[in-house]
Design a protein around this motif. Structure first.
Motif, mmCIF file in Angstrom:
data_model
loop_
_atom_site.group_PDB
_atom_site.id
_atom_site.type_symbol
_atom_site.label_atom_id
_atom_site.label_comp_id
_atom_site.label_asym_id
_atom_site.label_seq_id
_atom_site.Cartn_x
_atom_site.Cartn_y
_atom_site.Cartn_z
ATOM 1 N N ALA A 6 6.251 19.084 -12.164
ATOM 2 C CA ALA A 6 4.979 19.064 -12.878
ATOM 3 C C ALA A 6 4.099 20.207 -12.409
ATOM 4 N N ASP A 8 0.539 21.943 -11.640
ATOM 5 C CA ASP A 8 -0.837 21.573 -11.314
ATOM 6 C C ASP A 8 -1.758 22.538 -12.039
ATOM 7 N N GLU A 12 -3.539 19.280 -16.579
ATOM 8 C CA GLU A 12 -3.328 18.201 -15.619
ATOM 9 C C GLU A 12 -4.620 17.849 -14.891
ATOM 10 N N PHE A 17 -4.230 14.032 -14.142
ATOM 11 C CA PHE A 17 -2.832 13.633 -14.024
ATOM 12 C C PHE A 17 -2.334 13.818 -12.589
ATOM 13 N N ARG A 18 -1.577 12.816 -12.106
ATOM 14 C CA ARG A 18 -0.955 12.895 -10.790
ATOM 15 C C ARG A 18 0.514 12.489 -10.911
ATOM 16 N N GLY A 28 3.982 9.029 -13.478
ATOM 17 C CA GLY A 28 2.734 9.755 -13.317
ATOM 18 C C GLY A 28 1.583 8.823 -13.607
ATOM 19 N N ASN A 54 3.731 15.087 -19.692
ATOM 20 C CA ASN A 54 4.179 15.513 -18.366
ATOM 21 C C ASN A 54 5.325 14.664 -17.845
ATOM 22 N N ASN A 170 0.103 25.570 -21.049
ATOM 23 C CA ASN A 170 1.247 25.155 -20.246
ATOM 24 C C ASN A 170 1.799 26.365 -19.492
ATOM 25 N N HIS A 176 -0.973 23.341 -24.330
ATOM 26 C CA HIS A 176 -0.219 22.210 -23.800
ATOM 27 C C HIS A 176 -0.018 21.164 -24.897
#
Length: 254
Positions: A6, A8, A12, A17-18, A28, A54, A170, A176
């Protein structure tokens, strides 16, 4: 950077997003909040787009034996519960994956903080050469406004407009897929709201026809197919300055 990890990047960070791993599978999470609310102050299903893209997209990329990247050709989300906006965490996980020489098809779920499934999701990806990353993606100026303010979307009488910036891109330098998913769903919801159809999203299906490079101005226009008391259907097309269609979305509301 391995192409299937993924990134960063701006999308994100804008969506919080994590990435995680659980039982050897890609997962995620994303922390919700009032900024997810859209027309009618209802949390938007489209806000799950970056999370889903993601988790499913990186799983598809990782499935290629040579570690190639994948680009989304279709992303779909079917809602079976409300999207929270109370500051709790939602998580996405992959349930199944089918791979061939061209790409892969992944399915998964989104669950709320109690573990209740709120959405089923699916994605088709096509394998492409690995991208070359650029610097500056993590320098994202987070704002306190609503979701559209964060994404820099402008609203006109019958359309939504956004310019693809590095913050929204992206690793290949294109808009994205989760971001365009989000804006498409929002545009469709606004169109239904304008004709007095106060229903909530049941399903969102986006087809990605061509990439949207950084610097491109994209306009999302909606065509309401049906706006009844219990069912609404709207088609949303994202077109570039040349009038070429880049994304086509079907939003169904119940």
């Amino acid at each position: 950077m391995s192409p299937h990890l993924a990134v960063d990047g701006g999308p994100e960070r804008l969506f919080g997003f994590r990435p995680h791993q659980a039982d050897g599978r890609r997962t995620g999470s994303m922390t919700t909040g009032p900024w997810l609310a859209g027309p009618g102050e209802i949390p938007r299903a489209g806000a799950l787009g970056v999370l889903v893209d993601n988790v499913l997209g990186t799983t598809i990329s990782a499935a290629h034996p040579s570690g190639r990247w994948s680009v989304s050709t279709e992303i779909g989300i079917d809602l079976v519960g409300p999207v929270p906006a109370d500051g709790t965490v939602v998580r996405a996980r992959v349930e199944a994956l089918e791979v061939d020489a061209i790409g892969a098809f992944a399915t998964g779920q989104v669950v709320d903080s109690a573990g209740t499934v709120i959405a089923h999701c699916r994605q088709r990806g096509r394998f492409v050469p690995s991208p070359v990353t650029t610097s500056g993606w993590t320098e994202v100026p987070l704002t306190d406004g609503d979701l559209m303010s964060r994404l820099g979307v402008s609203t006109s009488a019958d359309a939504l407009d956004v310019t693809t910036t590095p913050v929204l891109a992206n690793p290949m330098g294109n808009l994205h897929g989760g971001v365009s998913f989000c804006i498409s769903e929002w545009a469709g919801a606004l169109a239904l709201d304008r004709v007095g159809s106060p229903l909530t999203a049941a399903s969102v299906q986006v087809a990605y026809l061509r990439p949207v490079p950084v610097g491109t101005r994209l306009r999302f226009t909606s065509h309401v197919v049906h706006a009844g008391r219990t069912l609404g259907v709207v088609h949303v097309t994202g077109s570039d300055e040349a009038g070429k269609s880049c994304t086509v979305t079907t939003l169904v509301t119940h």
